[in-house]
Design a protein around this motif. Structure first.
Motif, PDB file in Angstrom:
ATOM      1  N   ASP A  49       0.969  -1.401  -0.007  1.00  0.00           N
ATOM      2  CA  ASP A  49      -0.095   0.194   0.257  1.00  0.00           C
ATOM      3  C   ASP A  49       0.939   1.247   0.039  1.00  0.00           C
ATOM      4  O   ASP A  49       1.734   1.424   0.812  1.00  0.00           O
ATOM      5  CB  ASP A  49      -0.878   0.010   1.296  1.00  0.00           C
ATOM      6  CG  ASP A  49      -1.944  -1.000   1.080  1.00  0.00           C
ATOM      7  OD1 ASP A  49      -2.994  -0.499   0.137  1.00  0.00           O
ATOM      8  OD2 ASP A  49      -1.982  -1.862   1.927  1.00  0.00           O
ATOM      9  N   ARG A  94      -5.268   1.365   6.514  1.00  0.00           N
ATOM     10  CA  ARG A  94      -4.893   0.219   5.507  1.00  0.00           C
ATOM     11  C   ARG A  94      -4.016  -0.750   6.204  1.00  0.00           C
ATOM     12  O   ARG A  94      -4.221  -1.903   5.869  1.00  0.00           O
ATOM     13  CB  ARG A  94      -4.030   0.908   4.535  1.00  0.00           C
ATOM     14  CG  ARG A  94      -4.779   1.880   3.607  1.00  0.00           C
ATOM     15  CD  ARG A  94      -5.771   1.149   2.825  1.00  0.00           C
ATOM     16  NE  ARG A  94      -5.378  -0.059   2.089  1.00  0.00           N
ATOM     17  CZ  ARG A  94      -6.109  -0.863   1.575  1.00  0.00           C
ATOM     18  NH1 ARG A  94      -7.446  -0.570   1.465  1.00  0.00           N
ATOM     19  NH2 ARG A  94      -5.718  -2.155   0.826  1.00  0.00           N
ATOM     20  N   ALA A 127      -3.408  -4.331  -2.387  1.00  0.00           N
ATOM     21  CA  ALA A 127      -2.816  -3.310  -1.972  1.00  0.00           C
ATOM     22  C   ALA A 127      -3.407  -2.085  -2.816  1.00  0.00           C
ATOM     23  O   ALA A 127      -4.069  -2.080  -3.957  1.00  0.00           O
ATOM     24  CB  ALA A 127      -1.148  -3.341  -2.391  1.00  0.00           C
TER      25      ALA A 127
END
Length: 339
Positions: free
Chosen positions: A157, A304, A315
């Motif tokens: 991410d 996240r 991601a």
């Protein structure tokens, strides 16, 4: 008998409350299994002794750490502000943060390895000094979220501000004030340095000022800003009317050196930074700077990270807005020689 020293243990609480260790454990976890009278006696004993349960040990026994590992550079003010907001974002999530710093003598890889040894379920890397192959390898060993990084890895991410727009807004601001000779002090190999440098060059060309674009090397530190200002002042060349920098720390070094050498800011040279750190707003600084919104970056990264820790998730790249904050270090240009 010598008096016992050190932190009180669960055994000490049990002795003080006149109960078993297992009863203390149940009471402190808030689970059923002891009477209300016993629970209150245990809680009172724990408070009197100053006992605090070792949550990390409990979680390790339960085979889940609920730790978010964070790497950061100790010499970067903006990263310290991001950490402050990370703590706030994680406060009510049931997760704890474990920090591991990078220093001039401690690499990002070493900082990451320590977090992995401490069983962090997900890593949040703030502007990591890692290349794509290192980050790709790390993503096979842990879930990873980066803050403020230009690296693009499928399994990682990425949370960052719109740095390209931020730098473009800086150039537009300065050009709008009448500046044409705008110098940029680069961040070297620092995360997002290439993005910001390219954005500056493209913005200058896009406004017909490509011939006036000038990039000075730097490395994201205050000392780098001091060195850049010294090179500019000692070059013997006409001074630029404005200087924008990779980050605020470099701008602080520039400001200090320019003012100590008798150069008025912004009357002689305008200075614009990037990050909008708390120091930028000080009455003695009042630096025009681009805000990345550290709070929003931190909240998004924690969301996240927890999502990746609790279940498989693809991601994402999440881009937050950048905003130019205009203060007292930018103004109309002074006339240059032969103009």
């Amino acid at each position: 008998m010598a008096r016992k020293t050190g932190k009180p243990t669960i055994v000490d609480v049990a002795r003080a409350a006149g109960t078993s260790v297992s009863s203390v454990s149940v009471a402190l976890r808030g689970e059923p299994g002891v009477s209300e009278q016993t629970r209150l006696r245990i809680l009172d004993a724990a408070q009197r002794l100053g006992y605090r349960p070792d949550q990390r040990a409990r979680l390790l026994r339960e085979q889940q750490s609920r730790l978010l590992g964070v790497t950061f550079a100790v010499n970067q003010t903006f990263q310290a502000e991001v950490i402050d907001h990370l703590y706030r974002a994680a406060d009510r999530s049931g997760y704890d943060l474990l920090l591991s710093a990078t220093t001039p003598t401690r690499s990002a890889s070493e900082a990451v390895d320590d977090l992995l040894r401490d069983r962090c379920e997900t890593l949040i890397l703030i502007s990591p000094a890692l290349d794509e192959s290192q980050l790709a390898d790390l993503s096979t060993r842990a879930s990873v979220v980066t803050i403020g990084s230009e690296l693009r890895i499928d399994a990682v991410d990425s949370v960052h501000s719109d740095d390209r727009q931020g730098v473009t807004d800086v150039v537009d601001h300065l050009v709008g004030l009448g500046h044409r000779h705008i110098t940029y002090v680069d961040g070297g190999t620092t995360a997002m340095a290439a993005v910001r440098r390219t954005a500056y060059l493209e913005a200058m060309r896009g406004r017909g000022l490509g011939e006036h674009a000038h990039v000075l090397s730097g490395d994201s530190t205050e000392e780098s800003g001091i060195a850049a200002a010294t090179r500019i002042l000692d070059s013997g060349e006409p001074l630029p009317t404005a200087i924008c920098t990779h980050n605020d720390m470099m701008a602080f070094g520039l400001l200090h050196t320019l003012r100590s050498r008798g150069v008025a800011v912004p009357n002689d040279i305008s200075v614009v930074g990037f990050d909008n750190t708390r120091m930028a707003a000080l009455a003695t600084v009042q630096l025009t700077s681009v805000s990345q919104d550290a709070a929003q970056l931190a909240r998004t990264a924690v969301e996240r990270a927890i999502m990746r820790a609790e279940k498989p998730a693809p991601a994402e790249e999440i881009v937050t807005p950048a905003r130019l904050v205009i203060r007292e270090t930018s103004g109309p240009p002074r006339p240059r020689p032969a103009e």
